[in-house]
Scaffold this motif. Structure first.
Motif, PDB file in Angstrom:
ATOM      1  N   THR A 123     -57.240 -15.436  87.504  1.00 54.97           N
ATOM      2  CA  THR A 123     -56.310 -15.756  86.392  1.00 54.97           C
ATOM      3  C   THR A 123     -54.954 -14.379  86.051  1.00 54.97           C
ATOM      4  OG1 THR A 123     -58.404 -15.739  85.199  1.00 54.97           O
ATOM      5  CG2 THR A 123     -56.333 -15.868  83.882  1.00 54.97           C
ATOM      6  N   SER A 124     -54.445 -15.328  85.498  1.00 60.46           N
ATOM      7  CA  SER A 124     -52.746 -14.680  85.782  1.00 60.46           C
ATOM      8  C   SER A 124     -52.181 -15.050  84.023  1.00 60.46           C
ATOM      9  CB  SER A 124     -51.259 -15.286  86.411  1.00 60.46           C
ATOM     10  OG  SER A 124     -51.771 -17.028  86.198  1.00 60.46           O
ATOM     11  N   ARG A 125     -51.326 -14.174  84.115  1.00 62.50           N
ATOM     12  CA  ARG A 125     -50.277 -14.346  82.737  1.00 62.50           C
ATOM     13  C   ARG A 125     -49.155 -13.226  82.431  1.00 62.50           C
ATOM     14  NH1 ARG A 125     -53.946  -9.609  78.511  1.00 62.50           N
ATOM     15  NH2 ARG A 125     -52.166  -7.888  79.790  1.00 62.50           N
ATOM     16  N   THR A 126     -48.349 -14.200  81.488  1.00 56.71           N
ATOM     17  CA  THR A 126     -46.640 -13.374  81.880  1.00 56.71           C
ATOM     18  C   THR A 126     -47.091 -12.632  79.530  1.00 56.71           C
ATOM     19  OG1 THR A 126     -45.617 -14.552  82.955  1.00 56.71           O
ATOM     20  CG2 THR A 126     -44.943 -13.632  81.295  1.00 56.71           C
ATOM     21  N   ARG A 127     -47.004 -11.144  79.684  1.00 54.19           N
ATOM     22  CA  ARG A 127     -46.363 -10.609  78.636  1.00 54.19           C
ATOM     23  C   ARG A 127     -45.004 -10.152  78.906  1.00 54.19           C
ATOM     24  NH1 ARG A 127     -46.972  -4.915  77.551  1.00 54.19           N
ATOM     25  NH2 ARG A 127     -47.347  -4.498  79.955  1.00 54.19           N
ATOM     26  N   GLN A 128     -44.651 -10.577  77.290  1.00 52.96           N
ATOM     27  CA  GLN A 128     -43.498 -10.021  77.303  1.00 52.96           C
ATOM     28  C   GLN A 128     -43.440  -9.089  75.865  1.00 52.96           C
ATOM     29  OE1 GLN A 128     -42.430 -14.087  75.412  1.00 52.96           O
ATOM     30  NE2 GLN A 128     -41.386 -14.818  77.896  1.00 52.96           N
ATOM     31  N   ASP A 129     -42.421  -8.597  76.493  1.00 60.17           N
ATOM     32  CA  ASP A 129     -42.014  -7.354  75.656  1.00 60.17           C
ATOM     33  C   ASP A 129     -40.131  -6.730  75.289  1.00 60.17           C
ATOM     34  OD1 ASP A 129     -42.360  -4.829  73.839  1.00 60.17           O
ATOM     35  OD2 ASP A 129     -42.691  -3.416  75.785  1.00 60.17           O
ATOM     36  N   THR A 134     -30.820  -3.603  73.786  1.00 56.61           N
ATOM     37  CA  THR A 134     -32.173  -4.105  73.536  1.00 56.61           C
ATOM     38  C   THR A 134     -32.271  -5.162  74.347  1.00 56.61           C
ATOM     39  OG1 THR A 134     -32.076  -3.539  71.402  1.00 56.61           O
ATOM     40  CG2 THR A 134     -33.381  -4.901  72.421  1.00 56.61           C
ATOM     41  N   TYR A 135     -33.133  -5.503  75.634  1.00 54.70           N
ATOM     42  CA  TYR A 135     -33.678  -6.539  76.807  1.00 54.70           C
ATOM     43  C   TYR A 135     -34.957  -7.327  76.779  1.00 54.70           C
ATOM     44  CZ  TYR A 135     -29.068  -4.418  78.939  1.00 54.70           C
ATOM     45  OH  TYR A 135     -27.549  -4.299  79.143  1.00 54.70           O
ATOM     46  N   ASP A 144     -40.076  -9.417  80.817  1.00 55.73           N
ATOM     47  CA  ASP A 144     -41.661 -10.405  81.529  1.00 55.73           C
ATOM     48  C   ASP A 144     -42.307  -9.241  82.446  1.00 55.73           C
ATOM     49  OD1 ASP A 144     -40.450 -12.479  79.630  1.00 55.73           O
ATOM     50  OD2 ASP A 144     -40.078 -13.896  81.602  1.00 55.73           O
ATOM     51  N   TYR A 145     -43.495  -9.403  81.953  1.00 52.55           N
ATOM     52  CA  TYR A 145     -43.882  -8.920  83.172  1.00 52.55           C
ATOM     53  C   TYR A 145     -45.686  -9.527  83.358  1.00 52.55           C
ATOM     54  CZ  TYR A 145     -42.675  -4.341  80.581  1.00 52.55           C
ATOM     55  OH  TYR A 145     -42.473  -3.590  79.714  1.00 52.55           O
ATOM     56  N   ASP A 146     -45.822  -9.696  84.684  1.00 51.95           N
ATOM     57  CA  ASP A 146     -46.381 -10.630  85.298  1.00 51.95           C
ATOM     58  C   ASP A 146     -47.595 -10.441  85.430  1.00 51.95           C
ATOM     59  OD1 ASP A 146     -44.896 -12.737  84.754  1.00 51.95           O
ATOM     60  OD2 ASP A 146     -43.909 -12.999  86.971  1.00 51.95           O
ATOM     61  N   GLU A 147     -49.014 -10.461  84.895  1.00 55.02           N
ATOM     62  CA  GLU A 147     -49.989  -9.430  85.203  1.00 55.02           C
ATOM     63  C   GLU A 147     -51.566 -10.621  85.897  1.00 55.02           C
ATOM     64  OE1 GLU A 147     -49.806  -6.670  82.101  1.00 55.02           O
ATOM     65  OE2 GLU A 147     -50.423  -8.394  81.734  1.00 55.02           O
ATOM     66  N   GLU A 148     -52.102  -9.981  86.418  1.00 55.04           N
ATOM     67  CA  GLU A 148     -53.357 -10.512  87.720  1.00 55.04           C
ATOM     68  C   GLU A 148     -54.834 -10.140  86.684  1.00 55.04           C
ATOM     69  OE1 GLU A 148     -51.610 -12.442  91.703  1.00 55.04           O
ATOM     70  OE2 GLU A 148     -52.923 -11.244  91.643  1.00 55.04           O
ATOM     71  N   GLY A 188     -45.513  -8.094  88.720  1.00 48.88           N
ATOM     72  CA  GLY A 188     -43.900  -8.839  89.242  1.00 48.88           C
ATOM     73  C   GLY A 188     -43.828  -7.874  87.618  1.00 48.88           C
ATOM     74  N   THR A 189     -42.345  -7.578  87.168  1.00 48.33           N
ATOM     75  CA  THR A 189     -41.775  -7.476  85.927  1.00 48.33           C
ATOM     76  C   THR A 189     -40.238  -7.832  86.097  1.00 48.33           C
ATOM     77  OG1 THR A 189     -42.638  -4.869  86.171  1.00 48.33           O
ATOM     78  CG2 THR A 189     -41.243  -5.320  84.687  1.00 48.33           C
ATOM     79  N   PHE A 190     -39.767  -7.954  85.059  1.00 47.69           N
ATOM     80  CA  PHE A 190     -38.550  -9.413  85.361  1.00 47.69           C
ATOM     81  C   PHE A 190     -37.148  -9.054  83.821  1.00 47.69           C
ATOM     82  CE2 PHE A 190     -41.500 -11.626  87.663  1.00 47.69           C
ATOM     83  CZ  PHE A 190     -40.546 -11.772  88.771  1.00 47.69           C
ATOM     84  N   LEU A 191     -36.031  -8.424  84.351  1.00 48.47           N
ATOM     85  CA  LEU A 191     -35.987  -7.950  83.255  1.00 48.47           C
ATOM     86  C   LEU A 191     -34.279  -9.173  82.761  1.00 48.47           C
ATOM     87  CD1 LEU A 191     -34.158  -5.294  81.591  1.00 48.47           C
ATOM     88  CD2 LEU A 191     -32.685  -4.673  83.084  1.00 48.47           C
ATOM     89  N   HIS A 192     -34.074  -9.279  81.726  1.00 53.97           N
ATOM     90  CA  HIS A 192     -33.485 -10.969  80.893  1.00 53.97           C
ATOM     91  C   HIS A 192     -31.778  -9.832  80.686  1.00 53.97           C
ATOM     92  CE1 HIS A 192     -36.635 -14.376  80.666  1.00 53.97           C
ATOM     93  NE2 HIS A 192     -36.939 -12.671  80.011  1.00 53.97           N
TER      94      HIS A 192
END
Length: 86
Positions: free
Chosen positions: A2-8, A29-30, A33-37, A51-55
């Motif tokens: 299972t995968s999910r994307t957690r936002q912070d 303030t940015y 997104d953290y992609d997790e399995e 995976g980690t993504f900065l907006h």
């Protein structure tokens, strides 16, 4: 699996740089997104970051151009720690 994307949301009080992003980014303030399995166990579920993504740009910046930049999680955590110590 299972995968999910957690936002912070993270905040930098000063300008910062991250490996893979060409220019220093301004304080602000940015969104992140953290992609997790999932890591499935017999009686528990744990998650690992894949995976980690900065907006960009910062949330309050009025820009028509928006992008998500992949960043190294350890590099982001190090930059946040350095920012908090200043």
């Amino acid at each position: 699996m299972t995968s999910r994307t957690r936002q912070d949301v993270v905040h930098f009080a000063t300008d910062f740089t991250l490996w893979g992003i060409d220019m220093p980014q301004p304080a602000g303030t940015y969104r992140v997104d953290y992609d997790e399995e999932s890591i499935d166990g017999a009686s528990w579920i744990a998650w690992r970051n894949v995976g980690t993504f900065l907006h960009l740009p910062a949330i309050v910046a009025g820009s028509a151009t928006k992008q998500m930049m992949p960043v190294d999680l350890a590099d982001l955590q190090s930059a946040l720690k350095k920012d908090q110590q200043q």
